[in-house]
Enzyme design. Sequence first.
Site, mmCIF file in Angstrom:
data_model
loop_
_atom_site.group_PDB
_atom_site.id
_atom_site.type_symbol
_atom_site.label_atom_id
_atom_site.label_comp_id
_atom_site.label_asym_id
_atom_site.label_seq_id
_atom_site.Cartn_x
_atom_site.Cartn_y
_atom_site.Cartn_z
ATOM 1 N N SER A 112 31.566 45.212 40.960
ATOM 2 C CA SER A 112 32.500 44.827 42.101
ATOM 3 C C SER A 112 33.468 43.429 41.902
ATOM 4 C CB SER A 112 31.554 43.370 43.008
ATOM 5 O OG SER A 112 32.552 42.936 43.760
ATOM 6 N N GLU A 113 35.167 43.853 42.181
ATOM 7 C CA GLU A 113 36.368 42.863 40.921
ATOM 8 C C GLU A 113 35.777 41.448 41.529
ATOM 9 O OE1 GLU A 113 39.533 42.405 44.396
ATOM 10 O OE2 GLU A 113 39.132 44.436 43.917
#
Length: 221
Positions: free
Chosen positions: A52-53
Amino acid sequence: MSADTWVRRSRADMARAVAADIPAGSYVNLGIGLPVTVVDHWSADQEIIVHSENGILGMRALAEGEEPDPDIVNAGKQPVQLVSGGCYFHHADSFAMMRGGHLDYSVLGAYEVSAAGDLANWSLGETKKAAAVGGAMDLAVGAKRVHALMEHTTRDGRPRLVTTCSLPLTGAGVVTRVYTDLATIDVTPHGFLVIDMIPGLTRAELQERTGAPLRFEREWS
């Protein structure tokens, strides 16, 4: 054949189709919105590592009945949890992973995808509405393969799969496969190649709903 004789894939079916095509052991980023629901269709034994960024590696969906932790959220601010061995890290490190070719797959939503694999997913070109690209440009060029997950047409029936994108691009020539509520389509040097489509839908009906020429897998086998 009447449109009443076939049923579009549900959003869950679309996400399930993406999940089934990603091999065990892959490192994958799932974009905000529909793409992040793909995580619901993997089991722990597949050992797919979800990034997840906002700085998570080893993200998983909450188990049924599991209490959410407000401090553990994905890039869309939805509650998630970590697999055993998962970790958190600085946003800069997260983007270094995205840009450095460390992700096997990126699954992104899209407004349009062109026959050349161009991706438009951050702006509808409306001057009075704010748009933010986030990390989509980095994911589009940094991942080894980019899968687009989208509905085949707009709400008013206009094609989202087109010869040339009319909306601002996120990345040029980056999409490798498209999953829609009607079909799964590869982007090839020859344009769009249909891998599968929903039962009852004819080739002519699919082409009518697509803004670029389609080829079909058996023609290239």
